[in-house]
Design a protein around this motif. Sequence first.
Motif, short mmCIF file in Angstrom:
data_model
loop_
_atom_site.label_atom_id
_atom_site.label_comp_id
_atom_site.label_asym_id
_atom_site.label_seq_id
_atom_site.Cartn_x
_atom_site.Cartn_y
_atom_site.Cartn_z
N CYS A 3 -53.05 -13.23 -13.21
CA CYS A 3 -52.50 -13.46 -14.56
C CYS A 3 -50.99 -13.30 -14.56
CB CYS A 3 -53.14 -12.50 -15.56
SG CYS A 3 -54.85 -12.90 -15.96
N ARG A 4 -50.50 -12.26 -13.88
CA ARG A 4 -49.05 -12.06 -13.78
C ARG A 4 -48.39 -13.22 -13.05
NH1 ARG A 4 -48.85 -6.05 -11.68
NH2 ARG A 4 -51.05 -6.32 -11.77
N PHE A 5 -49.02 -13.68 -11.97
CA PHE A 5 -48.47 -14.80 -11.20
C PHE A 5 -48.37 -16.05 -12.07
CE2 PHE A 5 -49.28 -18.61 -8.64
CZ PHE A 5 -48.15 -18.58 -7.84
N ARG A 6 -49.42 -16.32 -12.84
CA ARG A 6 -49.40 -17.50 -13.72
C ARG A 6 -48.30 -17.39 -14.77
NH1 ARG A 6 -55.42 -17.05 -13.56
NH2 ARG A 6 -56.05 -18.53 -11.98
N ARG A 7 -48.11 -16.18 -15.33
CA ARG A 7 -47.05 -15.99 -16.32
C ARG A 7 -45.67 -16.22 -15.69
NH1 ARG A 7 -50.13 -11.44 -18.31
NH2 ARG A 7 -48.89 -10.13 -16.95
N ARG A 63 -40.14 -12.67 -4.77
CA ARG A 63 -40.12 -11.61 -5.78
C ARG A 63 -41.40 -10.77 -5.73
NH1 ARG A 63 -38.94 -14.67 -11.14
NH2 ARG A 63 -39.39 -16.48 -9.89
N ALA A 64 -42.53 -11.44 -5.57
CA ALA A 64 -43.82 -10.72 -5.49
C ALA A 64 -43.85 -9.83 -4.26
CB ALA A 64 -44.97 -11.72 -5.45
N GLU A 65 -43.36 -10.33 -3.15
CA GLU A 65 -43.33 -9.53 -1.92
C GLU A 65 -42.45 -8.30 -2.10
OE1 GLU A 65 -41.97 -10.03 2.73
OE2 GLU A 65 -42.47 -11.82 1.57
N ILE A 92 -44.35 -5.78 -4.20
CA ILE A 92 -45.41 -5.15 -3.40
C ILE A 92 -44.82 -4.11 -2.46
CG2 ILE A 92 -47.09 -5.56 -1.56
CD1 ILE A 92 -47.65 -8.28 -3.00
N LEU A 93 -43.75 -4.46 -1.79
CA LEU A 93 -43.12 -3.50 -0.87
C LEU A 93 -42.65 -2.26 -1.61
CD1 LEU A 93 -41.04 -5.84 1.45
CD2 LEU A 93 -43.03 -4.46 2.08
N ARG A 94 -42.00 -2.46 -2.75
CA ARG A 94 -41.47 -1.31 -3.49
C ARG A 94 -42.58 -0.44 -4.06
NH1 ARG A 94 -36.88 -3.25 -7.40
NH2 ARG A 94 -36.83 -1.03 -7.82
N GLU A 95 -43.64 -1.06 -4.59
CA GLU A 95 -44.72 -0.27 -5.21
C GLU A 95 -45.63 0.36 -4.17
OE1 GLU A 95 -46.85 -2.76 -7.93
OE2 GLU A 95 -45.39 -2.46 -9.53
N MET A 96 -46.09 -0.43 -3.20
CA MET A 96 -47.13 0.06 -2.29
C MET A 96 -46.57 0.76 -1.06
SD MET A 96 -49.84 -3.03 -2.56
CE MET A 96 -51.36 -2.11 -2.53
#
Length: 74
Positions: free
Chosen positions: A25-29, A58-60, A63-67
């Motif tokens: 859903c976030r990706f689609r937005r 941006r997604a990568e 992911i790196l920052r959060e996980m």
Amino acid sequence: MAGFTATVFVVQFQKFLKDVQDDMCRFRRVKHISGVTEELKAADQMAWVGAMSSIRNRAEEIILREMIYGEDVA
């Protein structure tokens, strides 16, 4: 014991599927906000590829920052 293990697995798997659904859903937005459409893909493939690459980058980073680094990106 096997029933408990199966229940735990099902609950964890359902959480995983919910997380995947939320991510889509976030990706689609983001895709919509960025103006990445099928029309753009048909009209200017290079611009579409560049925009999709930007979204992926941006997604990568998120992911790196959060996980990996444990930072809150929200």
